[in-house]
Design a protein around this motif. Structure first.
Motif, short mmCIF file in Angstrom:
data_model
loop_
_atom_site.label_atom_id
_atom_site.label_comp_id
_atom_site.label_asym_id
_atom_site.label_seq_id
_atom_site.Cartn_x
_atom_site.Cartn_y
_atom_site.Cartn_z
N GLY A 215 0.82 -1.21 0.00
CA GLY A 215 0.00 0.00 0.00
C GLY A 215 0.85 1.26 0.00
O GLY A 215 2.04 1.23 -0.39
N ASP A 216 0.28 2.33 0.48
CA ASP A 216 0.95 3.64 0.44
C ASP A 216 0.32 4.47 1.55
O ASP A 216 -0.83 4.89 1.44
N GLY B 5 13.10 -3.62 1.43
CA GLY B 5 12.40 -3.21 0.21
C GLY B 5 11.35 -2.13 0.43
O GLY B 5 10.66 -1.75 -0.51
N GLY B 6 11.25 -1.62 1.64
CA GLY B 6 10.32 -0.51 1.89
C GLY B 6 10.93 0.81 1.43
O GLY B 6 12.16 0.93 1.34
N GLY B 7 10.09 1.76 1.12
CA GLY B 7 10.58 3.08 0.77
C GLY B 7 9.87 4.13 1.61
O GLY B 7 8.77 3.87 2.11
N LEU C 60 7.96 14.09 3.97
CA LEU C 60 7.16 15.14 3.33
C LEU C 60 7.32 16.47 4.05
O LEU C 60 7.32 17.52 3.44
N ASP C 61 7.40 16.43 5.36
CA ASP C 61 7.83 17.60 6.13
C ASP C 61 8.38 17.08 7.45
O ASP C 61 8.53 15.87 7.62
N GLU C 62 8.68 17.97 8.38
CA GLU C 62 9.41 17.51 9.58
C GLU C 62 8.59 16.57 10.47
O GLU C 62 9.14 15.91 11.36
N ARG C 63 7.29 16.47 10.22
CA ARG C 63 6.45 15.58 11.04
C ARG C 63 5.61 14.62 10.20
O ARG C 63 4.66 14.04 10.67
N THR C 64 5.95 14.47 8.93
CA THR C 64 5.13 13.64 8.04
C THR C 64 6.00 12.76 7.16
O THR C 64 6.92 13.25 6.50
N VAL C 65 5.71 11.46 7.16
CA VAL C 65 6.49 10.51 6.35
C VAL C 65 5.52 9.65 5.53
O VAL C 65 4.52 9.17 6.06
N ARG C 66 5.85 9.47 4.25
CA ARG C 66 5.06 8.59 3.39
C ARG C 66 5.80 7.26 3.26
O ARG C 66 7.00 7.24 2.96
N PHE C 67 5.10 6.15 3.54
CA PHE C 67 5.70 4.81 3.48
C PHE C 67 5.05 3.99 2.37
O PHE C 67 3.83 4.03 2.19
N TYR C 68 5.86 3.19 1.69
CA TYR C 68 5.34 2.34 0.61
C TYR C 68 6.33 1.21 0.36
O TYR C 68 7.39 1.15 0.99
N ARG C 69 5.98 0.32 -0.57
CA ARG C 69 6.90 -0.76 -0.95
C ARG C 69 7.65 -0.30 -2.19
O ARG C 69 7.05 0.04 -3.20
N THR D 280 10.50 -2.05 -3.65
CA THR D 280 10.90 -3.19 -4.50
C THR D 280 10.22 -4.43 -3.92
O THR D 280 9.72 -4.39 -2.80
N PRO D 281 10.23 -5.56 -4.66
CA PRO D 281 9.74 -6.79 -4.03
C PRO D 281 10.48 -7.01 -2.71
O PRO D 281 11.67 -6.69 -2.61
N LEU D 282 9.78 -7.56 -1.70
CA LEU D 282 10.38 -7.60 -0.36
C LEU D 282 11.47 -8.67 -0.27
O LEU D 282 11.36 -9.75 -0.85
N ARG D 283 12.52 -8.32 0.47
CA ARG D 283 13.67 -9.21 0.67
C ARG D 283 13.75 -9.59 2.15
O ARG D 283 13.32 -8.83 3.02
N PRO D 284 14.37 -10.75 2.45
CA PRO D 284 14.48 -11.16 3.86
C PRO D 284 15.61 -10.41 4.58
O PRO D 284 16.44 -9.77 3.94
N THR D 285 15.64 -10.51 5.89
CA THR D 285 16.71 -9.88 6.66
C THR D 285 16.93 -10.64 7.97
O THR D 285 16.17 -11.55 8.30
N VAL D 286 17.95 -10.22 8.69
CA VAL D 286 18.19 -10.72 10.04
C VAL D 286 18.05 -9.51 10.96
O VAL D 286 18.73 -8.51 10.76
#
Ligand code: EPU
Length: 445
Positions: free
Chosen positions: A252-253, A275-277, A281-290, A292-298
């Motif tokens: 989503g977004d 893979g998240g991006g 947008l300003d000092e108190r606002t962030v837009r989150f989305y995918r 790239t295709p998601l990758r695993p992590t530790v």
């Protein structure tokens, strides 16, 4: 109808898109209510979240004679009328706050009693550091069948204390004890979570003299009295990270406002790594989305500035959609993976192990606690009227994310646990096109 009698019904499978505001942080709002008791005059707290834990804490304060009034999201706390030093368990249940009241009230009374603690069952959660701190400052503590009783013969005196682990709650107890103790105190190995730094700012505004330094050391010059103040509650970084995971997991977004992005620290690094991006947008606002295709992590949970233990549950849902094997090593609590079993029933592939799957020093190695998880992805989740029961607060939000990405209908019960920490969940998520409704428990199970 109370939250105990309700469930959430979620129709999932579509990307969640929209805007949401992070409410005031639970883990600061409740502490600010306690801090207000140290003042001689009223304190005003703005941006208080409409959550169960604030209501429970308010009930405890009112039971001992504190006058709390609400106007919109502002609470005014007038401690002048405190008449009792015996804190009862509120009708609505308990949380982790009574142990903080023990230290905070000991300045006012020679003897204070608080009930046994509630809060999430995510480990043994002992309070030995709190009790040790009270004794260091000159009090005595007795553990009774009903809770804890602290006593003092004279004014508390400043001390040097090294916490065995940088515990958030024990650091707060030390701050409450030291602020008006006689003389200087030094707290070594203290917690430095953003909510602790905020508490220090609030206590300073009340007249406390507190110095922080590099490393985990806090110095306090005790003052005879503090006055009330006006304090905004910072945006909830745990909630904000959960919305980021909802965007990442559902493809989503989501634009989250009302938070300080710096408080997301290493979460942002892990979010990007899988893979998240995000866009600031300003000092108190962030837009989150995918991105790239998601990758695993530790990922290993740790005290701040590490990856918070309160972020691991929503992040785990995102990892179920990553292409490969991820590892989560939980080093803060020994029993915080209770939610994975229900997730497997929705189609996830996770396993637990007692081994430390990571490199951080861990208090749970060789102690037979299932505190490492292996998440094999990607696994599409599906629900066919599946009923899942929330085991603890943060797991509750993880279940919402799981239900949002699962095709079909999920019923989530135990929502009173979730609503202790998240306010207005259903209207806020409905506005982001998630099909979620509150339904009477009896109608669905
Ligand atoms: N610990 C002890 N003895 C003590 C105190 C703590 O052994 O006297 C251990 C705990 O058992 C745990 C570790 O130290 O293994 C860390 O506990 P901490 O005291 O830092 O946790 P807390 O103050 O009880 C707060 C938050 C938690 C959050 C932790 C860690 C509140 C009300 N709760 O708990 O939040 O996970 O810090 O950041 O502030 C939640 O919001 O759902 C939640 C559980």
């Amino acid at each position: 109808m109370t939250a105990h009698e309700l469930a959430y019904r979620i129709q999932g499978g579509a990307p969640v898109v929209g805007q949401i505001t992070a409410l005031g942080a639970k883990n600061f709002a409740t502490k600010a209510l306690v801090a207000a008791l140290l003042g001689d005059t009223p304190t005003q707290l703005r941006n208080c979240p409409p959550i169960g834990d604030v209501a429970i804490t308010r009930e405890m304060l009112e039971a001992i004679g504190v006058v709390v009034t609400a106007q919109g999201d502002t609470l005014t706390i007038d401690p002048a009328g405190i008449r009792s030093s015996g804190v009862p368990i509120p009708d609505s249940g308990s949380n982790r706050i009574p142990i903080l009241l023990l230290g905070a009230l000991l300045h006012r009374f020679d003897e204070v009693s608080v009930p046994v603690l509630g809060g999430c069952k995510i480990g043994e959660r002992p309070v030995d550091f709190h009790l040790m701190a009270i004794e260091h400052f000159g009090g005595q503590v007795e553990t009774t069948a009903d809770g804890y009783v602290a006593r003092r013969r004279k004014r508390l005196r400043g001390t040097q204390i090294k916490l065995p682990y940088p515990s958030v709650g024990a650091t707060e107890t030390c701050l409450f004890l030291a602020a008006t103790a006689e003389g200087r105190s030094v707290i070594a190995n203290a917690a430095i979570e953003p909510e602790i730094i905020e508490l220090i700012t609030m206590l300073r505004a009340m007249g406390a003299v507190i110095f922080t330094s590099a490393g985990r050391e806090i110095k306090i010059e005790g003052v005879p009295r503090l006055q009330g103040t006006c304090m905004p509650i910072l945006g909830d970084r745990i909630e904000a990270a959960s919305w980021a995971c909802l965007a990442g997991a559902s493809d989503g977004d989501i634009t989250v406002s009302g938070l300080n992005p710096n408080h997301l620290g290493n979460f942002l690094a892990y979010f990007q790594q899988v893979g998240g991006g995000f866009d600031l947008l300003d000092e108190r606002t962030v837009r989150f989305y995918r991105r790239t295709p998601l990758r695993p992590t530790v990922v290993e949970t740790d005290v701040y500035p590490g990856f918070s233990t309160d972020w691991q549950q929503p992040f785990a849902i995102m990892l179920t959609q990553a292409n490969g094997i991820s590892i989560i090593h939980e080093t803060v609590y020994e029993n915080r993976f209770g939610y994975l079993r229900a997730l497997n029933e929705l189609g996830a592939n996770t396993q637990l192990t007692t081994h430390c799957l990571g490199g951080l020093p861990c208090r749970y190695s060789d102690r037979n606690h299932e505190h490492s998880a292996i998440v094999v992805g990607p696994t599409p989740l599906r629900a066919d009227g599946s009923v899942i029961t929330i085991p603890d607060l943060r797991a509750g939000l993880a279940y919402i994310i799981a239900a949002a990405i699962a095709r079909g209908t999920s019923i989530i019960r135990g929502v009173h646990l979730l609503e202790r920490g998240y306010g207005d969940v259903v209207p806020r998520l409905s506005r982001m096109n998630l099909r979620i409704e509150r339904v009477p428990l009896g109608a669905v199970v």
